[in-house]
Scaffold this active site. Structure first.
Site, PDB file in Angstrom:
ATOM      1  N   LYS A  61     -10.320  47.304 -11.654  1.00 20.89           N
ATOM      2  CA  LYS A  61     -10.237  45.992 -11.004  1.00 20.89           C
ATOM      3  C   LYS A  61     -10.742  46.062  -9.568  1.00 20.89           C
ATOM      4  CE  LYS A  61      -6.536  44.133  -9.190  1.00 20.89           C
ATOM      5  NZ  LYS A  61      -5.208  43.517  -8.963  1.00 20.89           N
ATOM      6  N   ASP A 118      -7.033  40.150 -12.254  1.00 23.94           N
ATOM      7  CA  ASP A 118      -5.807  40.181 -11.463  1.00 23.94           C
ATOM      8  C   ASP A 118      -4.752  39.332 -12.165  1.00 23.94           C
ATOM      9  OD1 ASP A 118      -6.414  37.508 -10.891  1.00 23.94           O
ATOM     10  OD2 ASP A 118      -5.743  37.694  -8.811  1.00 23.94           O
TER      11      ASP A 118
END
Length: 223
Positions: free
Chosen positions: A118, A136
């Site tokens: 991420k 997220d």
């Protein structure tokens, strides 16, 4: 037009200014800020990185930092001791393995301490212009509510959202969905009655239905 693209276009019209909300001027600054943002807020991170980047403007400077000095600066973001260890270690790895420059590939970025897929995709998409999906908490929640995926695992969300849109749209789709999650589609009591994609969302009955009451729930991201 299919539902995912219709949602994307509606969110594009609602949030034309959607972007990464961390303040940065370089790949180094974005990398460090993203590591600090874990379990914190972008506003809180932005408040501490002003001083952090003034004192440590590049990876070489941060690699030589005293941990106690960094801890004092970043304490407001939470988990500051672990994050201090991570960002100093990442800076040292950048200096030792990449000649002081943040690498520009996923495979290289994930070798840095404190950096997973991420964080790597945030840096690639926003500092290098390389398409990537950043799953997220907001993207995970809204992708499930939109019916795009039936999983809360980041890897599943990354694959599912990536399959729905062309790579050229990946970064902006993530920004728009994240902005919507922070402002309207809250984890608790989403503002469904004031949502611009209400008619496209299979979870439209989840939150407040009254348009006036729902509008009162829309907010800017908290500090």
């Amino acid at each position: 037009m299919d539902q995912p693209e219709a949602i994307n276009q509606a969110l594009a019209a609602e949030y034309p200014e959607a972007r990464a909300e961390l303040d940065f001027t370089s790949a180094y600054e974005l990398l460090i800020a993203t590591i600090l943002s874990a379990q914190s807020t972008d506003r809180r991170v932005n408040a501490v990185t002003v001083d952090l980047f003034r004192r440590y403007p590049d990876a070489r400077a941060l690699a030589e930092a005293e941990a106690s000095d960094v801890e004092e600066i970043i304490q407001p973001v939470g988990f500051f001791r672990n994050k201090t260890t991570a960002i100093i270690a990442a800076a040292r790895r950048i200096v030792d393995d990449f000649d002081g420059e943040v690498p520009g590939t996923l495979d290289e970025l994930v070798t840095l301490p404190g950096v997973g897929r991420k964080t790597a995709n945030v840096v690639l998409g926003n500092a290098f212009g390389v398409p990537g999906i950043t799953p997220d908490t907001h993207l995970i929640r809204l992708s499930n509510r939109f019916g795009w995926v039936a999983s809360t695992k980041p890897d599943d969300v990354e694959r599912a959202v990536g399959d729905l849109f062309p790579p050229s749209e990946w970064v902006m789709v993530c920004h728009r969905v994240i902005w919507h999650g922070r402002r309207c589609c809250h984890a608790r009591n989403p503002a469904c009655g004031a949502c611009v994609v209400n008619d496209l969302c299979p979870s439209r009955d989840l939150g407040e239905q009254d348009p006036v009451k729902a509008a009162a729930l829309i907010r800017e991201p908290r500090a």
